[in-house]
Design a protein around this motif. Sequence first.
Motif, PDB file in Angstrom:
ATOM      1  N   PHE A 174       0.824  -1.206   0.000  1.00  0.00           N
ATOM      2  CA  PHE A 174       0.000   0.000   0.000  1.00  0.00           C
ATOM      3  C   PHE A 174       0.861   1.259   0.000  1.00  0.00           C
ATOM      4  N   ARG A 175       1.995   1.212   0.718  1.00  0.00           N
ATOM      5  CA  ARG A 175       2.900   2.368   0.720  1.00  0.00           C
ATOM      6  C   ARG A 175       3.420   2.640  -0.679  1.00  0.00           C
ATOM      7  N   TYR A 176       3.854   1.595  -1.369  1.00  0.00           N
ATOM      8  CA  TYR A 176       4.501   1.791  -2.662  1.00  0.00           C
ATOM      9  C   TYR A 176       3.521   2.036  -3.803  1.00  0.00           C
ATOM     10  N   LEU A 177       2.324   1.448  -3.720  1.00  0.00           N
ATOM     11  CA  LEU A 177       1.366   1.567  -4.819  1.00  0.00           C
ATOM     12  C   LEU A 177       0.416   2.744  -4.677  1.00  0.00           C
ATOM     13  N   VAL A 178       0.161   3.196  -3.433  1.00  0.00           N
ATOM     14  CA  VAL A 178      -0.830   4.248  -3.227  1.00  0.00           C
ATOM     15  C   VAL A 178      -0.237   5.455  -2.507  1.00  0.00           C
ATOM     16  N   VAL A 179       0.342   5.235  -1.333  1.00  0.00           N
ATOM     17  CA  VAL A 179       0.736   6.353  -0.485  1.00  0.00           C
ATOM     18  C   VAL A 179       1.873   7.156  -1.103  1.00  0.00           C
ATOM     19  N   TYR A 180       2.963   6.501  -1.488  1.00  0.00           N
ATOM     20  CA  TYR A 180       4.103   7.252  -2.003  1.00  0.00           C
ATOM     21  C   TYR A 180       3.819   7.954  -3.337  1.00  0.00           C
ATOM     22  N   PRO A 181       3.130   7.322  -4.290  1.00  0.00           N
ATOM     23  CA  PRO A 181       2.778   8.079  -5.505  1.00  0.00           C
ATOM     24  C   PRO A 181       1.947   9.321  -5.208  1.00  0.00           C
ATOM     25  N   ALA A 182       0.979   9.202  -4.277  1.00  0.00           N
ATOM     26  CA  ALA A 182       0.164  10.373  -3.920  1.00  0.00           C
ATOM     27  C   ALA A 182       1.013  11.420  -3.230  1.00  0.00           C
ATOM     28  N   LEU A 183       1.920  10.979  -2.363  1.00  0.00           N
ATOM     29  CA  LEU A 183       2.801  11.907  -1.664  1.00  0.00           C
ATOM     30  C   LEU A 183       3.688  12.655  -2.651  1.00  0.00           C
ATOM     31  N   THR A 184       4.164  11.939  -3.665  1.00  0.00           N
ATOM     32  CA  THR A 184       5.011  12.563  -4.686  1.00  0.00           C
ATOM     33  C   THR A 184       4.272  13.697  -5.384  1.00  0.00           C
ATOM     34  N   ARG A 185       3.066  13.406  -5.868  1.00  0.00           N
ATOM     35  CA  ARG A 185       2.307  14.433  -6.582  1.00  0.00           C
ATOM     36  C   ARG A 185       2.027  15.629  -5.676  1.00  0.00           C
ATOM     37  N   ARG A 186       1.709  15.365  -4.433  1.00  0.00           N
ATOM     38  CA  ARG A 186       1.338  16.443  -3.523  1.00  0.00           C
ATOM     39  C   ARG A 186       2.530  17.296  -3.135  1.00  0.00           C
ATOM     40  N   TRP A 187       3.642  16.663  -2.793  1.00  0.00           N
ATOM     41  CA  TRP A 187       4.810  17.414  -2.338  1.00  0.00           C
ATOM     42  C   TRP A 187       5.471  18.172  -3.477  1.00  0.00           C
ATOM     43  N   GLU A 188       5.545  17.557  -4.648  1.00  0.00           N
ATOM     44  CA  GLU A 188       6.149  18.268  -5.766  1.00  0.00           C
ATOM     45  C   GLU A 188       5.250  19.418  -6.224  1.00  0.00           C
ATOM     46  N   ARG A 189       3.946  19.247  -6.134  1.00  0.00           N
ATOM     47  CA  ARG A 189       3.021  20.348  -6.439  1.00  0.00           C
ATOM     48  C   ARG A 189       3.123  21.443  -5.385  1.00  0.00           C
ATOM     49  N   ALA A 190       3.345  21.051  -4.127  1.00  0.00           N
ATOM     50  CA  ALA A 190       3.510  22.049  -3.063  1.00  0.00           C
ATOM     51  C   ALA A 190       4.692  22.950  -3.360  1.00  0.00           C
ATOM     52  N   TRP A 191       5.770  22.380  -3.865  1.00  0.00           N
ATOM     53  CA  TRP A 191       6.931  23.197  -4.218  1.00  0.00           C
ATOM     54  C   TRP A 191       6.587  24.173  -5.339  1.00  0.00           C
ATOM     55  N   ARG A 192       5.934  23.669  -6.390  1.00  0.00           N
ATOM     56  CA  ARG A 192       5.613  24.517  -7.531  1.00  0.00           C
ATOM     57  C   ARG A 192       4.616  25.614  -7.171  1.00  0.00           C
ATOM     58  N   ASP A 193       3.601  25.262  -6.388  1.00  0.00           N
ATOM     59  CA  ASP A 193       2.489  26.185  -6.156  1.00  0.00           C
ATOM     60  C   ASP A 193       2.677  27.114  -4.968  1.00  0.00           C
ATOM     61  N   HIS A 194       3.424  26.668  -3.950  1.00  0.00           N
ATOM     62  CA  HIS A 194       3.525  27.436  -2.713  1.00  0.00           C
ATOM     63  C   HIS A 194       4.930  27.960  -2.432  1.00  0.00           C
ATOM     64  N   ALA A 195       5.911  27.064  -2.523  1.00  0.00           N
ATOM     65  CA  ALA A 195       7.262  27.477  -2.146  1.00  0.00           C
ATOM     66  C   ALA A 195       7.958  28.244  -3.255  1.00  0.00           C
ATOM     67  N   HIS A 196       7.735  27.834  -4.520  1.00  0.00           N
ATOM     68  CA  HIS A 196       8.451  28.433  -5.636  1.00  0.00           C
ATOM     69  C   HIS A 196       7.535  28.450  -6.847  1.00  0.00           C
ATOM     70  N   PRO A 197       6.521  29.310  -6.861  1.00  0.00           N
ATOM     71  CA  PRO A 197       5.503  29.260  -7.911  1.00  0.00           C
ATOM     72  C   PRO A 197       6.013  29.528  -9.313  1.00  0.00           C
ATOM     73  N   THR A 198       7.214  30.043  -9.449  1.00  0.00           N
ATOM     74  CA  THR A 198       7.749  30.266 -10.800  1.00  0.00           C
ATOM     75  C   THR A 198       8.528  29.071 -11.302  1.00  0.00           C
ATOM     76  N   ALA A 199       8.648  27.988 -10.477  1.00  0.00           N
ATOM     77  CA  ALA A 199       9.386  26.812 -10.907  1.00  0.00           C
ATOM     78  C   ALA A 199       8.696  26.178 -12.116  1.00  0.00           C
ATOM     79  N   THR A 200       9.482  25.646 -13.006  1.00  0.00           N
ATOM     80  CA  THR A 200       8.935  25.011 -14.183  1.00  0.00           C
ATOM     81  C   THR A 200       8.578  23.571 -13.877  1.00  0.00           C
ATOM     82  N   ASN A 201       7.833  22.955 -14.763  1.00  0.00           N
ATOM     83  CA  ASN A 201       7.472  21.540 -14.615  1.00  0.00           C
ATOM     84  C   ASN A 201       8.463  20.630 -15.306  1.00  0.00           C
ATOM     85  N   ALA A 202       9.543  21.180 -15.823  1.00  0.00           N
ATOM     86  CA  ALA A 202      10.501  20.359 -16.558  1.00  0.00           C
ATOM     87  C   ALA A 202      11.219  19.434 -15.604  1.00  0.00           C
TER      88      ALA A 202
END
Length: 202
Positions: A174-202
Amino acid sequence: MSRRLPDTEHTSRPWRIHEITPDFRVEDVWAFRTPDAGPDDFPAMLAALRATGGPAGQPLPTRFLFAVRWKLGALFGWDDPRQGVGGRVWSLRERLPPDLRLAPLSPNLDGTPFTDLYELGDEFAMELANKTVHTVCHLGWVPTDNGDHELRMAALVKPNGLFGRLYMAAIAPFRYLVVYPALTRRWERAWRDHAHPTATNA
């Protein structure tokens, strides 16, 4: 996207967490993309993670898994306060050297069962204990080959006997198939949207 790393990517670095968790094992080590991040951006990353709203902001499959886990915990007494920090185990704050004990802490993330241990300019740790395990979530800020910095997460665990080891093995898929993929999307989006909104998606 995030990537899983060998344990040595955590154990070989001079993190302060090593001083207080010699009896814990490294369960997982992950790297999360934070494009254009600089060496002083770790506090902004932590603030962005806190701004995501805790477990309530997780996708539906992850919220469902956690809801099932909390129901089972309530049914079998896994999360009874007597099984947690200050009950079954002492808080790791009791092990902190004076400089870490006195380091300022930001408010705990609302809605999370973890309790913050310490926060530095490039390192952060929080703990959780119940009947199954005593665990630490460690976050670090690491330079990359392209000159940026990226977020690293290590899960450190001390299972509670055979039951704890069986529990960790049971939840691994469950960690590898559900939790970590969701955590990845959320944390990387947090960086783009909140911490560094000018960061690119590249």
